[in-house]
Design an enzyme around this catalytic site. Structure first.
Site, PDB file in Angstrom:
ATOM      1  N   GLY A  87       7.620  -8.198  45.024  1.00  0.00           N
ATOM      2  CA  GLY A  87       7.366  -9.529  45.804  1.00  0.00           C
ATOM      3  C   GLY A  87       8.092  -9.595  47.061  1.00  0.00           C
ATOM      4  N   ASP A 105       4.650  -0.342  47.444  1.00  0.00           N
ATOM      5  CA  ASP A 105       4.556  -1.799  48.063  1.00  0.00           C
ATOM      6  C   ASP A 105       4.271  -1.746  49.439  1.00  0.00           C
ATOM      7  OD1 ASP A 105       7.261  -0.647  47.611  1.00  0.00           O
ATOM      8  OD2 ASP A 105       7.586  -2.711  48.624  1.00  0.00           O
TER       9      ASP A 105
END
Length: 488
Positions: A91, A253
């Site tokens: 995140g 990511d």
């Protein structure tokens, strides 16, 4: 607080319409004494923003995260992915998406603050960024844009007036980054692992609508999505290889679904040609070495395909077969893009069977003689070999004769061949010693003129002008290898 509309902000925040599981709503953490260090006026203009307004005190407050621009809906995105092969919850640990700017030509562009404070995904980190890495991302991303490589871009960097703790105390900074979106392979991995099949479908539909609207009516739109992402990644990584760019941290990511280069942490450009080149201090096994990048691209795409399996077919075995068939085309597509680019770099305007051997022999020589990647192709472009490592060798003389004979087989003129080479082989890249020189002057001495001059030169990499000559020079020999760091 919000700024006046004169700044040109025109937000329409579609990501905030997704289910709340995909993000956390929060504001940036204010800083004490923000100061605007660099501002990208041309990029601002293309976004429909008023550069003069944004270079004011009020604009600086926005880029620091102390104010919100009119219409912003700030949030931190959730994602999870493989870092050096190991799966983890991730995140936006130090970034806040302000929203999506609608440009004058109708494009949707993310505006994100990087280094804007802690979020629910910070995992114990301080959520801040140091000035050096933020300036580094500005330099490299804008250079990639000039080289014609899809990339996120840098709109502004501000210092915060606050020190952050890394190995030592470093001046803090916030980067304002733009992107077609910040959707990643890891965003889909998060949905697949912490959400439901319906969450994956919602995310896929959103992605198709935002990036691939032409496939919305296809019979199996999710297969088409996979195929389109494969195509864009094959093209992107081929472009990296063609200029000697090493991303350094190709975790899932850091693979954008849009096909843009994203996250410039330990990246660098290769000087001496060697497929095993690694710059990242944390890549001790060479997982993301220059020569491994095409393979890792395929590995990351396989992880993306896994998340789409429930959407490809209700029968899991059939879904796997469909995904495997799509992924099987990646290597061929990459090779096709790379070969086309290599032919252009060598001025080959048609296709012949011996081309792959000719190219392979050149790289074999470059590796053996420790030739500089960029300057070798620059020398070939202008047939000026005296300062190259290959000059005078028997192998190069023989290869050069074969290359000239190959060029002689094509019907189009040598003049056109030369023009193609000149537009395919940059004179300048952000060489590591030049980047470090600029960062040292900026961070340690507060002198940003070195970086500004470097940016001016890098803005026209194919110009081949006399003022670029000094930026083509190689660094002094070093006893220790060059190392880059993530900056977190």
């Amino acid at each position: 607080m919000t700024n006046r509309s004169e700044a040109g902000w025109n937000f329409d925040n579609s990501y905030a319409w997704l289910p709340k599981t995909f993000y956390s709503s929060l504001n940036p953490t204010p800083v004490s004494k923000p100061k605007l260090i660099i501002f990208n006026e041309k990029l601002a203009e293309s976004l429909g923003l008023n550069g003069r307004n944004l270079q004011s005190e009020e604009g600086t407050e926005i880029f620091a995260g102390n104010r919100l621009p009119d219409g912003a809906v700030p949030l931190a995105q959730a994602y999870a992915g493989h870092q050096f092969g190991h799966f983890a919850m991730l995140g936006d640990g130090r970034a806040i998406l302000l929203g999506e700017q609608i440009t004058p030509d109708g494009k949707r562009v993310d505006i994100q603050l990087k280094g804007s404070g802690r979020t629910p995904y910070s995992r114990g980190g301080d959520g801040r960024a140091a000035l050096g890495p933020m300036l580094r991302e500005y330099i490299i991303s804008e250079s990639m844009q000039a080289l014609g490589i899809p990339t996120t871009r840098s709109l502004a960097v501000v210092t915060t007036g606050e020190d952050i703790i890394r190995e030592t105390l470093l001046p803090g900074a916030v980067l304002t980054r733009t992107a077609s979106s910040h959707l990643r392979v890891a965003t889909f991995q998060y949905a697949a692992n912490w959400g439901t099949d319906e969450d994956v479908r919602t995310l896929a539909d959103y992605t198709i609508n935002r990036h691939y609207p032409d496939i919305e009516e296809n019979e199996n739109r999710y297969l088409s999505l996979l195929e389109e992402v494969i195509k864009r990644q094959a093209s992107l990584i081929a472009k990296w290889q063609l200029v000697g760019f090493i991303h350094g941290v190709m975790n899932t990511d850091n693979m954008a679904i849009s096909g843009e280069t994203i996250d410039y942490g330990p990246c660098a450009f290769m000087d001496t040609y060697d497929p095993a080149t690694v710059f990242s201090s944390i890549d001790r096994q060479g997982r993301y070495a220059y020569g491994n990048q095409p393979y890792i691209g395929g590995w990351n795409l396989a992880r993306f395909a896994e998340t789409l399996l429930p959407l490809l077919h209700e029968d899991e075995k059939k879904a796997i077969g469909i995904a495997e068939d799509a992924l099987a085309g990646y290597n061929e597509q990459f090779q096709s893009y790379w070969l086309a680019g290599m032919r252009a770099k060598l001025g080959l305007l048609n296709e012949e069977k011996e081309d792959e051997t000719l190219i392979a022999d050149l790289f074999k020589m470059m590796h053996a003689y420790q030739a500089d990647y960029t300057n070798t192709f620059r020398a070939l472009t202008f047939e000026d070999y005296e300062d190259t490592a290959l000059f005078g060798s028997k192998e190069f003389t023989q290869w050069h004769e074969q290359w000239q004979a190959r060029r002689g087989k094509q019907e189009k003129s040598n003049e056109l061949s030369h023009q193609v080479m000149q537009s395919s082989n940059p004179a300048v890249i952000p060489r590591n010693h030049r980047v470090e020189e600029a960062l040292k002057a900026a961070v340690e001495e507060g002198d940003f003129s070195v970086m500004e001059k470097l940016l001016q030169v890098l803005a026209k990499p194919f110009a081949h002008t006399p003022d670029q000559e000094e930026y083509c020079e190689l660094p002094e020999p070093s006893k220790t290898p060059y190392r880059t760091f993530c900056g977190t």
